[in-house]
Design a protein around this motif. Structure first.
Motif, PDB file in Angstrom:
ATOM      1  N   LEU A   1      -1.173   6.360   5.585  1.00  0.00           N
ATOM      2  CA  LEU A   1      -1.356   7.447   6.545  1.00  0.00           C
ATOM      3  C   LEU A   1      -2.828   7.848   6.633  1.00  0.00           C
ATOM      4  CD1 LEU A   1       0.136   9.276   8.500  1.00  0.00           C
ATOM      5  CD2 LEU A   1       0.527  10.854   6.606  1.00  0.00           C
ATOM      6  N   ASP A   2      -3.487   7.939   5.497  1.00  0.00           N
ATOM      7  CA  ASP A   2      -4.911   8.271   5.479  1.00  0.00           C
ATOM      8  C   ASP A   2      -5.718   7.204   6.229  1.00  0.00           C
ATOM      9  OD1 ASP A   2      -7.327   9.731   4.424  1.00  0.00           O
ATOM     10  OD2 ASP A   2      -7.636   7.771   3.481  1.00  0.00           O
ATOM     11  N   ALA A   3      -5.436   5.941   5.964  1.00  0.00           N
ATOM     12  CA  ALA A   3      -6.152   4.851   6.641  1.00  0.00           C
ATOM     13  C   ALA A   3      -5.888   4.884   8.144  1.00  0.00           C
ATOM     14  CB  ALA A   3      -5.741   3.505   6.053  1.00  0.00           C
ATOM     15  N   LEU A   4      -4.655   5.122   8.523  1.00  0.00           N
ATOM     16  CA  LEU A   4      -4.319   5.207   9.947  1.00  0.00           C
ATOM     17  C   LEU A   4      -5.147   6.293  10.626  1.00  0.00           C
ATOM     18  CD1 LEU A   4      -2.582   4.523  12.443  1.00  0.00           C
ATOM     19  CD2 LEU A   4      -0.890   6.161  11.571  1.00  0.00           C
ATOM     20  N   ASP A   5      -5.201   7.466  10.025  1.00  0.00           N
ATOM     21  CA  ASP A   5      -5.960   8.571  10.610  1.00  0.00           C
ATOM     22  C   ASP A   5      -7.445   8.227  10.699  1.00  0.00           C
ATOM     23  OD1 ASP A   5      -3.657  10.074  10.955  1.00  0.00           O
ATOM     24  OD2 ASP A   5      -3.926  11.201   9.084  1.00  0.00           O
ATOM     25  N   ARG A   6      -7.984   7.601   9.668  1.00  0.00           N
ATOM     26  CA  ARG A   6      -9.405   7.244   9.667  1.00  0.00           C
ATOM     27  C   ARG A   6      -9.712   6.153  10.703  1.00  0.00           C
ATOM     28  NH1 ARG A   6     -10.366   6.119   3.508  1.00  0.00           N
ATOM     29  NH2 ARG A   6     -12.436   5.516   4.219  1.00  0.00           N
TER      30      ARG A   6
ATOM     31  N   GLU B   1       6.263   6.259  12.429  1.00  0.00           N
ATOM     32  CA  GLU B   1       7.721   6.250  12.258  1.00  0.00           C
ATOM     33  C   GLU B   1       8.104   5.522  10.964  1.00  0.00           C
ATOM     34  OE1 GLU B   1      11.419   3.910  14.373  1.00  0.00           O
ATOM     35  OE2 GLU B   1       9.777   4.567  15.656  1.00  0.00           O
ATOM     36  N   LEU B   2       7.497   4.377  10.707  1.00  0.00           N
ATOM     37  CA  LEU B   2       7.798   3.604   9.496  1.00  0.00           C
ATOM     38  C   LEU B   2       7.352   4.341   8.239  1.00  0.00           C
ATOM     39  CD1 LEU B   2       6.891   0.037  10.793  1.00  0.00           C
ATOM     40  CD2 LEU B   2       9.183   0.911  10.252  1.00  0.00           C
ATOM     41  N   ILE B   3       6.205   5.002   8.310  1.00  0.00           N
ATOM     42  CA  ILE B   3       5.733   5.786   7.164  1.00  0.00           C
ATOM     43  C   ILE B   3       6.689   6.952   6.917  1.00  0.00           C
ATOM     44  CG2 ILE B   3       3.896   7.309   6.329  1.00  0.00           C
ATOM     45  CD1 ILE B   3       1.889   5.409   7.758  1.00  0.00           C
ATOM     46  N   ALA B   4       7.057   7.676   7.959  1.00  0.00           N
ATOM     47  CA  ALA B   4       7.961   8.826   7.817  1.00  0.00           C
ATOM     48  C   ALA B   4       9.321   8.398   7.266  1.00  0.00           C
ATOM     49  CB  ALA B   4       8.126   9.536   9.166  1.00  0.00           C
ATOM     50  N   ALA B   5       9.764   7.200   7.636  1.00  0.00           N
ATOM     51  CA  ALA B   5      11.058   6.699   7.160  1.00  0.00           C
ATOM     52  C   ALA B   5      10.973   6.134   5.744  1.00  0.00           C
ATOM     53  CB  ALA B   5      11.579   5.633   8.119  1.00  0.00           C
ATOM     54  N   GLY B   6       9.759   6.044   5.197  1.00  0.00           N
ATOM     55  CA  GLY B   6       9.602   5.482   3.850  1.00  0.00           C
ATOM     56  C   GLY B   6       9.943   4.004   3.794  1.00  0.00           C
ATOM     57  N   THR B   7       9.522   3.262   4.791  1.00  0.00           N
ATOM     58  CA  THR B   7       9.852   1.843   4.899  1.00  0.00           C
ATOM     59  C   THR B   7       8.978   1.012   3.967  1.00  0.00           C
ATOM     60  OG1 THR B   7      10.436   2.202   7.204  1.00  0.00           O
ATOM     61  CG2 THR B   7      10.087  -0.080   6.515  1.00  0.00           C
ATOM     62  N   TRP B   8       9.636   0.136   3.197  1.00  0.00           N
ATOM     63  CA  TRP B   8       8.946  -0.739   2.252  1.00  0.00           C
ATOM     64  C   TRP B   8       9.346  -2.181   2.508  1.00  0.00           C
ATOM     65  CZ3 TRP B   8       5.143   1.306  -0.396  1.00  0.00           C
ATOM     66  CH2 TRP B   8       5.147   2.675  -0.608  1.00  0.00           C
ATOM     67  N   PRO B   9       8.507  -3.132   2.113  1.00  0.00           N
ATOM     68  CA  PRO B   9       8.898  -4.548   2.222  1.00  0.00           C
ATOM     69  C   PRO B   9      10.101  -4.838   1.330  1.00  0.00           C
ATOM     70  CG  PRO B   9       6.541  -4.327   1.769  1.00  0.00           C
ATOM     71  CD  PRO B   9       7.149  -2.969   1.617  1.00  0.00           C
ATOM     72  N   GLN B  10      10.732  -5.978   1.562  1.00  0.00           N
ATOM     73  CA  GLN B  10      11.872  -6.381   0.729  1.00  0.00           C
ATOM     74  C   GLN B  10      11.462  -6.379  -0.740  1.00  0.00           C
ATOM     75  OE1 GLN B  10      13.152 -10.230   2.143  1.00  0.00           O
ATOM     76  NE2 GLN B  10      14.388  -9.328   3.760  1.00  0.00           N
TER      77      GLN B  10
ATOM     78  N   THR C   1      10.859  -0.456  -3.458  1.00  0.00           N
ATOM     79  CA  THR C   1      11.567   0.788  -3.155  1.00  0.00           C
ATOM     80  C   THR C   1      10.625   1.956  -2.881  1.00  0.00           C
ATOM     81  OG1 THR C   1      11.631   1.497  -5.467  1.00  0.00           O
ATOM     82  CG2 THR C   1      13.454   0.082  -4.690  1.00  0.00           C
ATOM     83  N   GLY C   2       9.384   1.833  -3.316  1.00  0.00           N
ATOM     84  CA  GLY C   2       8.440   2.940  -3.239  1.00  0.00           C
ATOM     85  C   GLY C   2       8.442   3.771  -4.503  1.00  0.00           C
ATOM     86  N   ASP C   3       9.382   3.484  -5.422  1.00  0.00           N
ATOM     87  CA  ASP C   3       9.448   4.197  -6.697  1.00  0.00           C
ATOM     88  C   ASP C   3       8.645   3.503  -7.796  1.00  0.00           C
ATOM     89  OD1 ASP C   3      11.141   6.154  -5.621  1.00  0.00           O
ATOM     90  OD2 ASP C   3      12.916   4.929  -6.013  1.00  0.00           O
ATOM     91  N   GLU C   4       8.068   2.351  -7.483  1.00  0.00           N
ATOM     92  CA  GLU C   4       7.270   1.617  -8.464  1.00  0.00           C
ATOM     93  C   GLU C   4       5.998   2.403  -8.778  1.00  0.00           C
ATOM     94  OE1 GLU C   4       9.657  -1.136  -5.919  1.00  0.00           O
ATOM     95  OE2 GLU C   4       8.221   0.440  -5.502  1.00  0.00           O
ATOM     96  N   PRO C   5       5.422   2.194  -9.964  1.00  0.00           N
ATOM     97  CA  PRO C   5       4.157   2.885 -10.274  1.00  0.00           C
ATOM     98  C   PRO C   5       3.016   2.310  -9.430  1.00  0.00           C
ATOM     99  CG  PRO C   5       4.698   1.307 -12.004  1.00  0.00           C
ATOM    100  CD  PRO C   5       5.874   1.335 -11.057  1.00  0.00           C
ATOM    101  N   THR C   6       1.972   3.109  -9.286  1.00  0.00           N
ATOM    102  CA  THR C   6       0.791   2.557  -8.631  1.00  0.00           C
ATOM    103  C   THR C   6       0.147   1.567  -9.598  1.00  0.00           C
ATOM    104  OG1 THR C   6      -0.523   4.448  -9.360  1.00  0.00           O
ATOM    105  CG2 THR C   6       0.362   4.516  -7.097  1.00  0.00           C
TER     106      THR C   6
ATOM    107  N   ILE D   1       0.853  -1.186   0.000  1.00  0.00           N
ATOM    108  CA  ILE D   1       0.000   0.000   0.000  1.00  0.00           C
ATOM    109  C   ILE D   1       0.895   1.244   0.000  1.00  0.00           C
ATOM    110  CG2 ILE D   1      -1.746   1.236   1.356  1.00  0.00           C
ATOM    111  CD1 ILE D   1      -2.456  -1.609   2.516  1.00  0.00           C
ATOM    112  N   THR D   2       0.497   2.253  -0.760  1.00  0.00           N
ATOM    113  CA  THR D   2       1.283   3.481  -0.830  1.00  0.00           C
ATOM    114  C   THR D   2       1.331   4.154   0.543  1.00  0.00           C
ATOM    115  OG1 THR D   2      -0.577   4.905  -1.396  1.00  0.00           O
ATOM    116  CG2 THR D   2       0.598   3.859  -3.238  1.00  0.00           C
ATOM    117  N   LEU D   3       2.359   4.939   0.787  1.00  0.00           N
ATOM    118  CA  LEU D   3       2.502   5.615   2.069  1.00  0.00           C
ATOM    119  C   LEU D   3       1.373   6.618   2.335  1.00  0.00           C
ATOM    120  CD1 LEU D   3       6.378   6.064   2.258  1.00  0.00           C
ATOM    121  CD2 LEU D   3       4.961   4.217   3.179  1.00  0.00           C
ATOM    122  N   PRO D   4       0.959   7.422   1.343  1.00  0.00           N
ATOM    123  CA  PRO D   4      -0.170   8.327   1.615  1.00  0.00           C
ATOM    124  C   PRO D   4      -1.457   7.565   1.975  1.00  0.00           C
ATOM    125  CG  PRO D   4       1.000   9.053  -0.347  1.00  0.00           C
ATOM    126  CD  PRO D   4       1.568   7.700   0.026  1.00  0.00           C
ATOM    127  N   ALA D   5      -1.700   6.438   1.313  1.00  0.00           N
ATOM    128  CA  ALA D   5      -2.904   5.652   1.631  1.00  0.00           C
ATOM    129  C   ALA D   5      -2.803   5.055   3.032  1.00  0.00           C
ATOM    130  CB  ALA D   5      -3.106   4.548   0.590  1.00  0.00           C
TER     131      ALA D   5
END
Length: 177
Positions: free
Chosen positions: A93-98, A131-140, A143-148, A87-91
């Protein structure tokens, strides 16, 4: 209380089951629906908002997709090319807040009514997620640079062949704004 939630003597008719609250894999959360129908537990009704959040997180525009050509350590192509992934980082964070808002709504009424609190995420879990979202943590292997996953791509197959997109400007292939 459990008997009321799961249908009591009519459990078969209620077709209630145990599982995660708001499980997106179940067609309906009949047990939660039965619980919030009871006056003493009505304050838990915001929990019914979890399922839509969980289902949204599974949608293509909220997830990354490997673009194709992914290889193993030995250089061979992985069999599941262009798989959807995290799941993308913005999604997130949004889900966490909701989810926290749902928890807060339940707990505000719990305090007012003198009822048990809901603990979906405690402060330590919330802090770690942020903390993990802010650090841009992704599974093995991500990278987070992949397209949606809603971005149209040429199809890449596990044998290395590529089928180019036939229609790149079709309105159905463009995500809604």
């Amino acid at each position: 209380m459990l008997s009321d939630a799961y249908g009591g003597d009519e459990a078969e008719e209620a077709n209630a089951r145990t599982g995660c609250v708001g499980c997106p894999l179940a067609a309906r959360d009949k047990a939660l629906e039965a619980v919030v129908a009871l006056p003493a537990w009505l304050y838990l009704a915001p929990l019914l908002g979890l399922r839509p959040i969980y289902r949204e997180l599974r949608l293509a525009w909220n997830r990354l997709r490997q673009p194709g050509g992914e290889t193993r350590k030995d250089g061979t192509l992985v069999p599941n090319q262009q798989r959807m992934g995290p799941i993308t980082l913005p999604a997130r964070l949004d889900a966490l807040d909701r989810i926290l808002a749902i928890q807060a709504a339940c707990n505000a009424d719990a305090v007012r009514l003198g009822r048990p609190h809901v603990d979906l995420l405690n402060a330590e879990e919330e802090a770690r997620i942020r903390e993990l979202i802010a650090a841009g943590t992704w599974p093995q292997r991500w990278t987070g640079d992949e397209p949606t996953a809603d971005v149209p791509l040429d199809a890449v197959f596990s044998d290395g062949s590529v089928q180019p997109l036939l229609f790149t400007d079709h309105p159905d292939l463009t995500p809604a704004e």
